[in-house]
Design a protein around this motif. Structure first.
Motif, PDB file in Angstrom:
ATOM      1  N   THR A 149       2.799   2.388   1.956  1.00  0.00           N
ATOM      2  CA  THR A 149       3.148   2.926   3.551  1.00  0.00           C
ATOM      3  C   THR A 149       2.422   4.220   3.791  1.00  0.00           C
ATOM      4  N   GLN A 150       1.860   4.128   5.118  1.00  0.00           N
ATOM      5  CA  GLN A 150       0.982   5.341   5.527  1.00  0.00           C
ATOM      6  C   GLN A 150       1.654   6.474   5.790  1.00  0.00           C
ATOM      7  N   VAL A 151       1.610   7.460   5.082  1.00  0.00           N
ATOM      8  CA  VAL A 151       2.478   8.800   5.455  1.00  0.00           C
ATOM      9  C   VAL A 151       1.605   9.798   6.366  1.00  0.00           C
ATOM     10  N   TYR A 152       0.315  10.027   6.014  1.00  0.00           N
ATOM     11  CA  TYR A 152      -0.395  11.210   6.608  1.00  0.00           C
ATOM     12  C   TYR A 152      -1.885  10.260   6.865  1.00  0.00           C
ATOM     13  N   PRO A 153      -2.604  10.303   7.894  1.00  0.00           N
ATOM     14  CA  PRO A 153      -2.026  10.628   9.238  1.00  0.00           C
ATOM     15  C   PRO A 153      -0.777   9.665   9.584  1.00  0.00           C
ATOM     16  N   SER A 166       1.818   6.985  10.771  1.00  0.00           N
ATOM     17  CA  SER A 166       1.618   5.791  11.178  1.00  0.00           C
ATOM     18  C   SER A 166       2.836   4.864  10.859  1.00  0.00           C
ATOM     19  N   ASN A 167       3.355   3.841  11.824  1.00  0.00           N
ATOM     20  CA  ASN A 167       4.127   2.955  11.014  1.00  0.00           C
ATOM     21  C   ASN A 167       3.742   1.697  10.613  1.00  0.00           C
ATOM     22  N   SER A 168       2.625   1.598  10.332  1.00  0.00           N
ATOM     23  CA  SER A 168       1.778   0.497   9.727  1.00  0.00           C
ATOM     24  C   SER A 168       1.920   0.579   8.245  1.00  0.00           C
ATOM     25  N   THR A 169       1.952  -0.585   7.699  1.00  0.00           N
ATOM     26  CA  THR A 169       1.821  -0.938   6.437  1.00  0.00           C
ATOM     27  C   THR A 169       0.404  -1.159   5.947  1.00  0.00           C
ATOM     28  N   LEU A 170      -0.078  -0.377   5.140  1.00  0.00           N
ATOM     29  CA  LEU A 170      -1.440  -0.899   4.448  1.00  0.00           C
ATOM     30  C   LEU A 170      -1.389  -1.681   3.281  1.00  0.00           C
ATOM     31  N   TYR A 171      -2.458  -2.388   3.297  1.00  0.00           N
ATOM     32  CA  TYR A 171      -2.636  -3.372   2.186  1.00  0.00           C
ATOM     33  C   TYR A 171      -4.236  -2.734   1.408  1.00  0.00           C
ATOM     34  N   ILE A 172      -3.902  -2.175   0.550  1.00  0.00           N
ATOM     35  CA  ILE A 172      -5.094  -1.473  -0.012  1.00  0.00           C
ATOM     36  C   ILE A 172      -5.769  -2.126  -1.224  1.00  0.00           C
ATOM     37  N   VAL A 173      -6.969  -2.334  -1.172  1.00  0.00           N
ATOM     38  CA  VAL A 173      -7.705  -2.913  -2.387  1.00  0.00           C
ATOM     39  C   VAL A 173      -8.542  -2.111  -3.001  1.00  0.00           C
ATOM     40  N   LEU A 174      -8.504  -1.926  -4.510  1.00  0.00           N
ATOM     41  CA  LEU A 174      -9.240  -1.001  -5.144  1.00  0.00           C
ATOM     42  C   LEU A 174     -10.368  -1.990  -6.053  1.00  0.00           C
ATOM     43  N   THR A 206      -6.816  -2.209   4.427  1.00  0.00           N
ATOM     44  CA  THR A 206      -6.832  -3.063   5.263  1.00  0.00           C
ATOM     45  C   THR A 206      -5.481  -3.073   5.939  1.00  0.00           C
ATOM     46  N   GLN A 207      -5.302  -4.124   6.878  1.00  0.00           N
ATOM     47  CA  GLN A 207      -4.183  -4.172   7.712  1.00  0.00           C
ATOM     48  C   GLN A 207      -3.922  -5.782   8.137  1.00  0.00           C
ATOM     49  N   LEU A 208      -2.709  -6.519   8.129  1.00  0.00           N
ATOM     50  CA  LEU A 208      -2.662  -7.692   8.568  1.00  0.00           C
ATOM     51  C   LEU A 208      -3.039  -7.847  10.054  1.00  0.00           C
ATOM     52  N   ARG A 222      11.659   7.329   6.578  1.00  0.00           N
ATOM     53  CA  ARG A 222      12.731   6.276   7.483  1.00  0.00           C
ATOM     54  C   ARG A 222      12.054   4.874   7.197  1.00  0.00           C
ATOM     55  N   ILE A 223      12.764   4.252   6.437  1.00  0.00           N
ATOM     56  CA  ILE A 223      12.553   2.896   6.755  1.00  0.00           C
ATOM     57  C   ILE A 223      13.796   1.908   6.928  1.00  0.00           C
ATOM     58  N   ARG A 224      13.581   0.998   7.621  1.00  0.00           N
ATOM     59  CA  ARG A 224      14.846   0.312   7.827  1.00  0.00           C
ATOM     60  C   ARG A 224      15.134  -0.774   6.767  1.00  0.00           C
ATOM     61  N   VAL A 225      16.220  -0.739   6.299  1.00  0.00           N
ATOM     62  CA  VAL A 225      16.728  -1.577   5.154  1.00  0.00           C
ATOM     63  C   VAL A 225      18.401  -2.379   5.831  1.00  0.00           C
TER      64      VAL A 225
END
Length: 493
Positions: A314-318, A320-328, A336-338, A369-372
């Protein structure tokens, strides 16, 4: 019970010795009657896979009168032998139902595009049918031995040795185990990106297709074969403890079986590491949409490029509501992002070269805050564990992981990749430009060195480097020199 099949070509699996596995609805099975225990009906029902699970014990199918003829230690040994045979039967049954309830209908349900169907099945199911046939042959041999005197089976080591020492058996398992992480990742990605597939593989849908599934999760089926040899090794070791030291099985058979099982698993796991990295890289490369090469040349076509670690954060700072897909990768950390277009991904931030990368766990969890969705359809707040991703010592981004363990795993993998990158770069350096501030600064900003050389002038060693922005000359191993810049070149003296 036996099913005649044509044998394969020489050197392959003897299909004619395999068996047809019965897969009854567990809810239809009844406990044995007391009178059944005084006959061989219990054994017959066991080998036909018609026993209730509470009857799947040696003492439940062997008459009391026969049990009294063997001492307590031998009774324990007979139970261990029965457990090996029983677990083998359950294992083959699970492989059969995995194919019948999942793979076969997957070919006809139309939830996977036709061009992607065969690669998906190949990635996830791998060579599981080959493994199943090997174990059908083993189970058939175990059943024959059991029938000779099911009250007191003398040994099953010959049957196990024949199967496990088979080179094709070992190769099949090495291939499957080495692919298992890839299979799990491929399944997880398809489940996340394809709602139709997610519904298809749900335990409820699978149980409706075949009751023997018994609500067993799809990932458990994938891991079933990967864990079988380890399970069998433990069962044989337990049998060894119950076997008299003077028994012929202790003259090498048990040790050989245990050793071969162990070596096969280790070989599969070792091969799997390289295989998983290779397939993960291929998947990442194919998933990129309109890769912005102005960000960085990731070198994805490099022969030794690998994916070291990847996952969602989850991107916290900056903020954002988006979920990141990070590749090392072994050279960059890529964000990256879908994109929503055919499940493609796009690079959304400038990748960080490993030479500048660092990561650090935050001291306190950040409330995110994450909706469950719960059974009562309420929305709850859950904690994410934040950690910082740094570029050249400065925080570039804060991301949140679902657990402290996952955050620590990310940091551990990043630091390990950075160290390996440094060792690789240092080991392949022809020239060290770190003493020349001008070039060092430009290199941190991803300016490419086009050519380089070293030379000596008046007994003083120098290095020269031609970059995309100019030619730099500096005294070797001396960072105290000043830099001058002209329209045509820069010089350090």
């Amino acid at each position: 019970m036996l099913r005649a099949r044509d044998a394969l070509s020489e050197g392959e699996i003897p299909r004619s010795q395999s068996i047809n596995i019965n897969l009854p609805d567990p809810k239809t099975l009844e406990l044995l009657n007391p009178e059944d225990l005084e006959s061989s009906i219990g054994l017959q029902k066991f080998q036909e896979n018609q026993l209730h699970r509470d009857d799947r014990y040696w003492h439940r199918i062997v008459p009391e009168s026969a049990q009294q003829k063997v001492n307590k230690r031998e009774q324990a040994r007979q139970q261990e032998i029965f457990e090996i045979i029983s677990s083998e039967q359950l294992y083959v049954s699970d492989l059969e139902v995995w194919l019948k309830a999942y793979r076969d209908p997957l070919r006809t349900e139309g939830i996977i595009a036709s061009h992607a169907l065969d690669p998906l099945i190949r990635d996830i199911f791998a060579n599981i049918e080959e493994i199943k046939i090997h174990h059908e042959v083993l189970l058939n041999a175990l059943f024959k031995t059991q029938k000779r005197n099911f009250h007191e089976v003398y040994s099953v080591m010959d049957e196990l040795l024949d199967a496990i020492s088979n080179e094709e058996f070992q190769k099949a398992y090495v291939k499957y185990i080495s692919n298992m992480d890839t299979a799990l990742a491929r399944h997880s990605r398809e489940k996340h990106e394809n709602p139709g597939y997610a519904a298809f593989i749900s335990p409820e849908a699978a149980t409706a297709r075949h009751p023997y599934v018994q609500r067993m999760g799809f990932s458990s089926f994938i891991q079933r074969a990967g864990r079988r040899l380890g399970q069998l090794k433990l069962l044989v070791e337990q049998l060894s403890k119950s076997t008299d030291l003077l028994h012929p099985d202790h003259q090498g058979s048990i040790e050989m079986v245990v050793d071969m099982l162990h070596r096969t698993v280790m070989k599969g796991q070792a091969d799997g590491q390289a295989s998983a990295e290779e397939i993960a890289l291929r998947s990442f490369r194919e998933s990129l949409e309109n890769h912005p090469w102005d960000f960085a040349d990731l070198g994805l076509a490099h022969a030794h490029r690998v994916v070291k670690f990847e996952g969602r954060l989850t991107q916290v700072y900056p903020p954002s509501n988006s979920t990141l897909y990070i590749v090392l990768l072994d050279n960059y950390l890529v964000f990256t992002q879908l994109s929503g277009h055919e499940h493609k991904r796009r690079i959304i931030y400038k990748p960080i070269p490993l030479e500048l990368l660092d990561a650090e766990l935050e001291t306190a969890p950040l409330r995110s805050r994450i909706r469950v969705t719960s059974m009562l359809s309420r929305s709850d707040d859950i904690d994410t564990i934040p950690f910082s991703i740094k570029r050249d010592g400065e925080i570039a981004m804060q991301v949140g992981a679902q657990s402290k363990g996952l955050a620590e795993k990310w940091i551990r993998n990043i630091k390990e990749a950075v160290l390996l990158r440094k060792l690789d770069v240092d080991g392949n350096k022809l020239l060290d430009f770190s003493s020349i501030p001008s070039i060092s600064y430009l290199m941190t900003n991803q300016v490419t060195i086009m050519a380089a050389c070293s030379f000596t002038l008046n007994g003083t060693p120098y290095v020269a480097g031609a970059t995309t922005t100019g030619v730099f000359i500096g005294q070797k191993n001396d960072s105290t020199g000043k830099t001058m810049k002209t329209d045509s070149y820069s010089a350090t003296y």
